[in-house]
Each structure stands twice: as C-alpha cells, then as structure tokens.
Enzyme design. Structure first.
Site, PDB file in Angstrom:
ATOM      1  N   ASP A 139       0.832  -1.197   0.000  1.00  0.00           N
ATOM      2  CA  ASP A 139       0.000   0.000   0.000  1.00  0.00           C
ATOM      3  C   ASP A 139       0.871   1.253   0.000  1.00  0.00           C
ATOM      4  O   ASP A 139       2.043   1.212   0.410  1.00  0.00           O
ATOM      5  CB  ASP A 139      -0.905   0.021   1.235  1.00  0.00           C
ATOM      6  CG  ASP A 139      -1.897  -1.122   1.248  1.00  0.00           C
ATOM      7  OD1 ASP A 139      -2.266  -1.579   0.152  1.00  0.00           O
ATOM      8  OD2 ASP A 139      -2.294  -1.553   2.341  1.00  0.00           O
ATOM      9  N   LYS A 140       0.291   2.348  -0.422  1.00  0.00           N
ATOM     10  CA  LYS A 140       1.005   3.627  -0.502  1.00  0.00           C
ATOM     11  C   LYS A 140       1.734   3.951   0.797  1.00  0.00           C
ATOM     12  O   LYS A 140       2.888   4.394   0.774  1.00  0.00           O
ATOM     13  CB  LYS A 140       0.005   4.740  -0.836  1.00  0.00           C
ATOM     14  CG  LYS A 140       0.607   6.139  -0.837  1.00  0.00           C
ATOM     15  CD  LYS A 140      -0.459   7.189  -1.104  1.00  0.00           C
ATOM     16  CE  LYS A 140       0.115   8.602  -1.030  1.00  0.00           C
ATOM     17  NZ  LYS A 140      -0.923   9.628  -1.256  1.00  0.00           N
TER      18      LYS A 140
END
Length: 322
Positions: A139-140
């Site tokens: 994820d970011k």
C-alpha cells in the site's frame, strides 16, 4: 497488444481439482469469466495438449500452459527519475525497500510518481515485462521490502512461487488494544459492498490467511510480527480490524476508540501517527535462476522507531494504569 505465456506445473493439490477453479487461484488478476473464455478459445494446454473443457479435472504433476494477449499498459506511462532504495540486485531480480507515501502502481487518478514510473526510467527494458516486473504490491503508506523481476522468465517464476506460497512475507505491525496470544485469521476478503475504496471480510470473498505473533506489549497497543499466507488487497488491515485490533495510525480501517485521552507530547505524537504502522520487514524466496534461497531483511523506518519509543514512554508514564 502483447502476447504472454504462462506455464506452471501443478504440485500442491491435495485432491483432483477442476481446471477453471485451479486457474482462478493461479491467476488472481483474471476473472472467472476471462479464465473460462481462455479455455473455450483453446488457449489452455495440459501436458502440451489443448483442453477446452473448464470442468476438466487436473492432478499433481501436470503441466499447464496458457497463451493470451494483454494490453501493453506501461507504454503510455512516463519514465521518472525517482530514487529506489535497492536492497538486492542481480541480472534477474531487484528488491527494494519502499518508503512511505509512494504508490506502487499507477491508477485512474495517478499516472505519475509511482514505483512503476521509476522502474521505466532506471530499467527501460522493464516496459516489456507485465507491470514492469512488479511481483507484489505494498500500500502507498506501507513501507518495506518488494520483489521486482528484471525479465519475463523471472517474473513468471516469482508469480508462480507466490501462488504456490513459496515466498515468505513478514511484516511488523503495531495494532490497537492488547492481544493476549498469537494466532491466525482465516477469513475471506472481497471489495466492501458500500465503501468501494475498502475491502472487507465477506463469506463470498477470496480465501485470505494471516498469521501473527506478539513481539511486545505496550499500555493499550501491541507490536506484532505478521506473516501472510495469501496476499489480498489490504489483507493485514482488514483482518486486524475484523478482530477489533486495527492498526495504529491513519488508515481507512482505523478505530478511534483506542485514541489516548491524556494530554502529553508522547501521546499527541502517537495519536497523530500519519500512516498505518506497518512495515514489510522480511522476505524469503528462491532465486528464479539459481534456485538458491534468498533471505532479506529491512530494519524499521525512523517513524516507526520513534513511534515505539513514544509507546514505551506512554507505558512508563502511565504504569499505574496498565
């Protein structure tokens, strides 16, 4: 369009299984409809013989080959000189330590400033590899280790290894609440029926298995070592929230019931931690060419080290309230 071939030898079946069901597990990015269409269009072979029956049963040791065309989606993306923190590299693979606030793959609203853009700049030949060689995503706002293939044979091998659960992925996480003992979560995950940017536990979703054990306790938080057996989107966040121990920090799955109410600088920093406290700390996998077992480790980033210190200060200052 780019012609792609997928090859694997089935070796982890407990009992005979339908061809279409097996391919859905091996190719999670393909829908059941697309899998069925490939079979009916004579694009699938078992032991080099075309099979056009989705219900055909397969056994251990059988070789599956699939030929299909896919869009060369990376061709329109802009190469960008974004620094990559390289942990390991040779002619076949690249392993990076991803920082916070960096998206892995472009989406609808972000075609720039991603790891894929960086790969196209530093490794121009990656344009010929699906997803520029990205084998799995973070994820970011998750930091840590990611494997990237530098050629198509390595990409196929690593994707197959991932599907066969031959790649060990371990994370450190800090969750809200005090977990008493380690355990496993085996709950299927699918897209949230209402909040479309989120995932949720759903009996009709895909199988998802997460294992965890305790590293240390804080006053109202727990530090965990988490191992993924499967790799669904947001899996750790969804599973920990499902057992009422959401990850500490800002995320789609946080629960504000665990916010510290007392007022001091340590608690303020804990409450304002601006991402989920999650770091991909360890990767073990077989090298696609040498087959040698590769074991890699990425120490915790500075923000999580500081967070742990603040949690220890909080526990010390409130030791009478533990």
């Amino acid at each position: 369009m780019q012609k792609t071939e997928f090859n694997t030898i089935i070796n982890n079946l407990q009992v005979k299984t339908r061809l279409d069901h097996t391919l859905v597990k091996l190719l999670p990015s393909f829908s059941r409809t697309k899998i069925k269409k490939l079979i009916l269009l004579n694009k699938v072979k078992i032991n080099d013989k075309i099979i056009n029956k989705p219900k055909k049963y397969i056994l251990n040791g059988e070789k599956i080959s699939i030929n299909f065309f896919c869009e060369k989606k990376t061709s329109y993306l802009k190469p960008q000189n974004i620094t990559l923190n390289i942990i390991f590299e040779d002619n076949d693979i690249l392993v990076i330590n991803k920082p916070d606030n960096l998206i892995v793959h472009p989406g609808v609203n972000n075609s720039e400033n991603t790891i894929l853009n960086a790969l196209l700049y530093h490794y121009p030949k990656s344009i010929n590899i699906p997803r520029a060689g990205i084998v799995h995503r973070l994820d970011k706002n998750t930091t840590g280790l990611m494997i990237i293939a530098k050629n198509i044979p390595s990409y196929r091998y690593l994707i197959n290894s991932l599907q066969l659960k031959q790649i060990t992925r371990e994370y450190e996480a800090i969750v809200s609440g005090k977990i008493i003992t380690g355990g496993s979560i085996n709950k299927p995950i699918s897209r949230h029926p209402i909040k479309r940017t989120q995932m949720s536990v759903n009996k009709n979703g895909k199988q998802a298995i997460t294992h965890y054990r305790i590293i240390e306790h804080f006053r109202i938080h727990t530090r965990l070592l988490v191992r993924l057996e499967t790799g669904r989107t947001h899996q750790i966040l969804v599973h920990m929230a499902h057992i009422n121990h959401p990850l500490l920090g800002k995320s789609l799955y946080n629960n504000k019931q665990y916010l510290n109410k007392k007022n001091n600088k340590y608690l303020k920093e804990i409450n304002n931690f601006n991402r989920q406290a999650l770091h991909a700390i360890r990767l073990h996998f077989n090298h696609p060419t040498s087959k040698k077992r590769i074991k890699l480790y990425a120490s915790l980033p500075d923000d999580m080290i500081k967070l742990i210190k603040n949690l220890k200060y909080d526990m010390y200052l409130n030791k009478n309230n533990i």
